[in-house]
Every structure is written in C-alpha cells, then in structure tokens.
Motif scaffolding. Structure first.
Motif, PDB file in Angstrom:
ATOM      1  N   LYS A  15      -8.698  15.393 -31.500  1.00 49.09           N
ATOM      2  CA  LYS A  15      -7.740  15.743 -30.344  1.00 49.09           C
ATOM      3  C   LYS A  15      -8.115  17.393 -30.046  1.00 49.09           C
ATOM      4  CE  LYS A  15      -4.339  12.246 -31.308  1.00 49.09           C
ATOM      5  NZ  LYS A  15      -2.979  12.014 -31.541  1.00 49.09           N
ATOM      6  N   LEU A  16      -8.069  17.625 -28.738  1.00 52.52           N
ATOM      7  CA  LEU A  16      -8.320  19.074 -28.517  1.00 52.52           C
ATOM      8  C   LEU A  16      -6.956  19.589 -27.702  1.00 52.52           C
ATOM      9  CD1 LEU A  16     -12.246  19.020 -27.522  1.00 52.52           C
ATOM     10  CD2 LEU A  16     -11.162  19.808 -29.839  1.00 52.52           C
ATOM     11  N   GLY A  17      -6.378  18.764 -27.274  1.00 48.74           N
ATOM     12  CA  GLY A  17      -4.950  18.941 -26.776  1.00 48.74           C
ATOM     13  C   GLY A  17      -5.302  19.979 -25.466  1.00 48.74           C
ATOM     14  N   GLU A  18      -4.318  20.915 -25.301  1.00 42.83           N
ATOM     15  CA  GLU A  18      -4.564  22.010 -24.128  1.00 42.83           C
ATOM     16  C   GLU A  18      -5.778  22.834 -24.393  1.00 42.83           C
ATOM     17  OE1 GLU A  18      -0.605  24.016 -24.472  1.00 42.83           O
ATOM     18  OE2 GLU A  18       0.389  21.897 -23.943  1.00 42.83           O
ATOM     19  N   LEU A  19      -6.341  22.851 -25.371  1.00 43.24           N
ATOM     20  CA  LEU A  19      -7.555  23.547 -25.455  1.00 43.24           C
ATOM     21  C   LEU A  19      -8.359  23.611 -24.547  1.00 43.24           C
ATOM     22  CD1 LEU A  19      -8.765  23.779 -29.149  1.00 43.24           C
ATOM     23  CD2 LEU A  19      -8.090  25.827 -27.773  1.00 43.24           C
ATOM     24  N   THR A  20      -8.381  22.376 -23.659  1.00 39.39           N
ATOM     25  CA  THR A  20      -9.289  21.878 -22.892  1.00 39.39           C
ATOM     26  C   THR A  20      -8.902  22.335 -21.379  1.00 39.39           C
ATOM     27  OG1 THR A  20      -8.416  19.571 -22.493  1.00 39.39           O
ATOM     28  CG2 THR A  20     -10.224  19.864 -23.922  1.00 39.39           C
ATOM     29  N   ASN A  21      -7.851  22.892 -21.301  1.00 44.17           N
ATOM     30  CA  ASN A  21      -7.454  23.784 -20.054  1.00 44.17           C
ATOM     31  C   ASN A  21      -7.706  25.277 -20.346  1.00 44.17           C
ATOM     32  OD1 ASN A  21      -6.287  21.394 -18.944  1.00 44.17           O
ATOM     33  ND2 ASN A  21      -4.330  21.582 -20.027  1.00 44.17           N
ATOM     34  N   GLY A  22      -7.926  25.818 -21.396  1.00 45.78           N
ATOM     35  CA  GLY A  22      -8.588  27.229 -21.592  1.00 45.78           C
ATOM     36  C   GLY A  22      -9.533  27.619 -21.012  1.00 45.78           C
ATOM     37  N   LEU A  23      -9.793  28.622 -20.179  1.00 44.71           N
ATOM     38  CA  LEU A  23     -10.674  29.023 -19.586  1.00 44.71           C
ATOM     39  C   LEU A  23     -11.936  29.450 -20.624  1.00 44.71           C
ATOM     40  CD1 LEU A  23     -12.426  29.821 -16.954  1.00 44.71           C
ATOM     41  CD2 LEU A  23     -11.328  31.765 -16.749  1.00 44.71           C
ATOM     42  N   GLY A  24     -11.512  30.460 -21.666  1.00 45.33           N
ATOM     43  CA  GLY A  24     -12.114  31.012 -22.565  1.00 45.33           C
ATOM     44  C   GLY A  24     -12.774  29.847 -23.199  1.00 45.33           C
ATOM     45  N   PHE A  25     -12.071  29.119 -23.815  1.00 38.86           N
ATOM     46  CA  PHE A  25     -12.564  27.754 -24.611  1.00 38.86           C
ATOM     47  C   PHE A  25     -13.779  27.097 -23.928  1.00 38.86           C
ATOM     48  CE2 PHE A  25     -12.386  23.306 -26.059  1.00 38.86           C
ATOM     49  CZ  PHE A  25     -12.552  23.522 -27.078  1.00 38.86           C
ATOM     50  N   LEU A  26     -13.368  26.732 -22.716  1.00 35.76           N
ATOM     51  CA  LEU A  26     -14.437  26.165 -21.851  1.00 35.76           C
ATOM     52  C   LEU A  26     -15.710  26.840 -21.666  1.00 35.76           C
ATOM     53  CD1 LEU A  26     -11.967  24.480 -19.190  1.00 35.76           C
ATOM     54  CD2 LEU A  26     -13.038  23.244 -21.281  1.00 35.76           C
ATOM     55  N   ILE A  27     -15.305  28.108 -21.409  1.00 32.06           N
ATOM     56  CA  ILE A  27     -16.814  29.046 -21.194  1.00 32.06           C
ATOM     57  C   ILE A  27     -17.401  29.091 -22.519  1.00 32.06           C
ATOM     58  CG2 ILE A  27     -17.689  31.256 -20.678  1.00 32.06           C
ATOM     59  CD1 ILE A  27     -15.257  31.507 -18.571  1.00 32.06           C
ATOM     60  N   LEU A 146     -17.532  30.436  -8.301  1.00 36.81           N
ATOM     61  CA  LEU A 146     -16.376  30.856  -9.050  1.00 36.81           C
ATOM     62  C   LEU A 146     -16.702  31.774 -10.221  1.00 36.81           C
ATOM     63  CD1 LEU A 146     -14.550  27.464  -8.897  1.00 36.81           C
ATOM     64  CD2 LEU A 146     -13.852  29.758  -7.712  1.00 36.81           C
ATOM     65  N   LEU A 147     -17.683  31.531 -10.996  1.00 38.00           N
ATOM     66  CA  LEU A 147     -18.113  32.700 -12.074  1.00 38.00           C
ATOM     67  C   LEU A 147     -18.439  33.877 -11.646  1.00 38.00           C
ATOM     68  CD1 LEU A 147     -19.910  29.778 -14.420  1.00 38.00           C
ATOM     69  CD2 LEU A 147     -17.666  30.953 -14.852  1.00 38.00           C
ATOM     70  N   ARG A 148     -19.164  34.077 -10.598  1.00 41.16           N
ATOM     71  CA  ARG A 148     -19.602  35.314 -10.057  1.00 41.16           C
ATOM     72  C   ARG A 148     -18.154  35.905  -9.586  1.00 41.16           C
ATOM     73  NH1 ARG A 148     -24.176  33.818  -5.768  1.00 41.16           N
ATOM     74  NH2 ARG A 148     -26.022  34.028  -7.336  1.00 41.16           N
ATOM     75  N   LYS A 149     -17.371  35.475  -8.974  1.00 39.90           N
ATOM     76  CA  LYS A 149     -16.143  36.018  -8.659  1.00 39.90           C
ATOM     77  C   LYS A 149     -15.332  36.439  -9.911  1.00 39.90           C
ATOM     78  CE  LYS A 149     -11.650  35.287  -5.761  1.00 39.90           C
ATOM     79  NZ  LYS A 149     -11.288  34.365  -5.010  1.00 39.90           N
ATOM     80  N   PHE A 150     -15.244  35.584 -10.795  1.00 44.25           N
ATOM     81  CA  PHE A 150     -14.417  35.860 -12.068  1.00 44.25           C
ATOM     82  C   PHE A 150     -15.165  37.042 -13.094  1.00 44.25           C
ATOM     83  CE2 PHE A 150     -13.875  35.046 -16.645  1.00 44.25           C
ATOM     84  CZ  PHE A 150     -12.608  35.122 -16.907  1.00 44.25           C
ATOM     85  N   THR A 151     -16.588  37.048 -13.013  1.00 45.00           N
ATOM     86  CA  THR A 151     -16.999  38.301 -13.695  1.00 45.00           C
ATOM     87  C   THR A 151     -17.149  39.421 -12.899  1.00 45.00           C
ATOM     88  OG1 THR A 151     -19.462  37.157 -12.910  1.00 45.00           O
ATOM     89  CG2 THR A 151     -18.484  36.455 -15.071  1.00 45.00           C
ATOM     90  N   GLY A 152     -16.862  39.497 -11.681  1.00 45.08           N
ATOM     91  CA  GLY A 152     -17.049  40.614 -10.759  1.00 45.08           C
ATOM     92  C   GLY A 152     -18.514  40.779 -10.201  1.00 45.08           C
ATOM     93  N   LEU A 153     -19.381  39.673 -10.427  1.00 47.25           N
ATOM     94  CA  LEU A 153     -20.578  39.920 -10.010  1.00 47.25           C
ATOM     95  C   LEU A 153     -20.969  39.374  -8.581  1.00 47.25           C
ATOM     96  CD1 LEU A 153     -22.433  38.788 -13.226  1.00 47.25           C
ATOM     97  CD2 LEU A 153     -22.097  41.042 -12.398  1.00 47.25           C
ATOM     98  N   ASN A 154     -19.915  39.304  -7.754  1.00 53.78           N
ATOM     99  CA  ASN A 154     -19.979  38.739  -6.570  1.00 53.78           C
ATOM    100  C   ASN A 154     -21.243  39.685  -5.545  1.00 53.78           C
ATOM    101  OD1 ASN A 154     -18.930  36.542  -6.065  1.00 53.78           O
ATOM    102  ND2 ASN A 154     -16.890  37.259  -5.581  1.00 53.78           N
TER     103      ASN A 154
END
Length: 157
Positions: A15-27, A146-154
């Motif tokens: 069981k991973l629970g709410e971890l699967t909603n975490g951006l850092g965990f997923l990345i 989305l990753l470019r936007k998130f990282t500021g690499l747009n």
C-alpha cells in the motif's frame, strides 16, 4: 490514484496510499524508472544520463564556465568537478583556465568529444521517445509542457 493504491511486488502488494498523490514522490519514481530504462538501452556507451547532458550543453555552448554549467543543470560543484574530471579523462572534454580569471574553468568538447556527441546524439535524444511509450503523443507533450513550466524551463531555447 486512490489513497489505497497498490504496488505489486514479488512479496505482496504494498500500500502506498497518499504517496501516489505527491509530486515529489512521483517525479522521483519516474526518474528511477527513466534511469533504469536509460542504462538498459544506452549503457553500452559508458555514460550516465547526466554526463551526456553535460556533453550536450558544452557542445552547444563551447567555452562555458564549469560553474555556469553546474548552476544551470543543478549539479553540486563538487560533483561537477568529478564529472568533468571523468569526461576529461575519457578525452571528451577539455578544460581551460583563462589568464585573466584563474578561478574560472572553461569547458569545451575535444574533437573526439564532438565526434562522440555527433555520432551518439540520435541514440540519446531518440531514447527520450522510448521514455514516452506509456503515453500518447499528446499526453507526452502535455507532460513535457507541464514539467517545463514547473521547472521554469519554459523560456529555454
């Protein structure tokens, strides 16, 4: 994904629970998956993903300061020094210290390094397409955007 999301292993479902909603965990999980895929398909070239990235950036920006490369790619200075040393030992990168600034180290690809990047770029860059096989082309483009936007690499060329 629901809070009770399961990850199947050889032992038992985990069981991973709410971890699967975490951006850092997923990345982080995505990064590990991509690195495993990278080494499976491109390990024969003897480079880590970050090393080819550094070669690529140096090739596009010859004479760039080592510290600027490190800052741009978010590589710790000590790690960048070791990484650069490995690339110099392999004959792919040359270092130059300008007479007017003895603290600066400027990096360029050697002719062998340029030849290596030119001959391997398709394998390394096309590998990025293999990474997206679980996504449709539209989903892959959206994730990249989305990753470019998130990282500021747009705004990066």
């Amino acid at each position: 994904m629901p809070d009770d999301a399961l990850q199947t292993t050889e032992d038992a479902p985990i069981k991973l629970g709410e971890l699967t909603n975490g951006l850092g965990f997923l990345i982080r999980i995505a990064q590990v998956k991509l690195f495993e895929n990278f080494f499976e398909h491109l390990g024969e070239y003897g480079l880590k993903p970050g090393e080819f990235t550094v070669l690529w950036v140096i090739g596009l920006n010859p004479g760039l300061r080592q510290g600027t490369v490190a800052n741009t790619l978010h590589i710790k200075p000590a790690h960048m020094t070791k990484l650069t040393g490995r690339l110099v030992e392999r004959g792919l990168v040359s270092r130059a210290t300008p007479a007017d600034d003895r603290r600066a180290v400027r990096l360029s690809l050697t002719p062998e390094g340029q030849k290596f990047v030119d001959s391997k770029k398709d394998a390394f860059l096309n590998h990025n397409f293999d990474e997206k096989e679980a996504l449709s082309p539209e989903e892959a483009e959206q994730l990249i955007s989305l990753l470019r936007k998130f990282t500021g690499l747009n705004a990066c060329p």
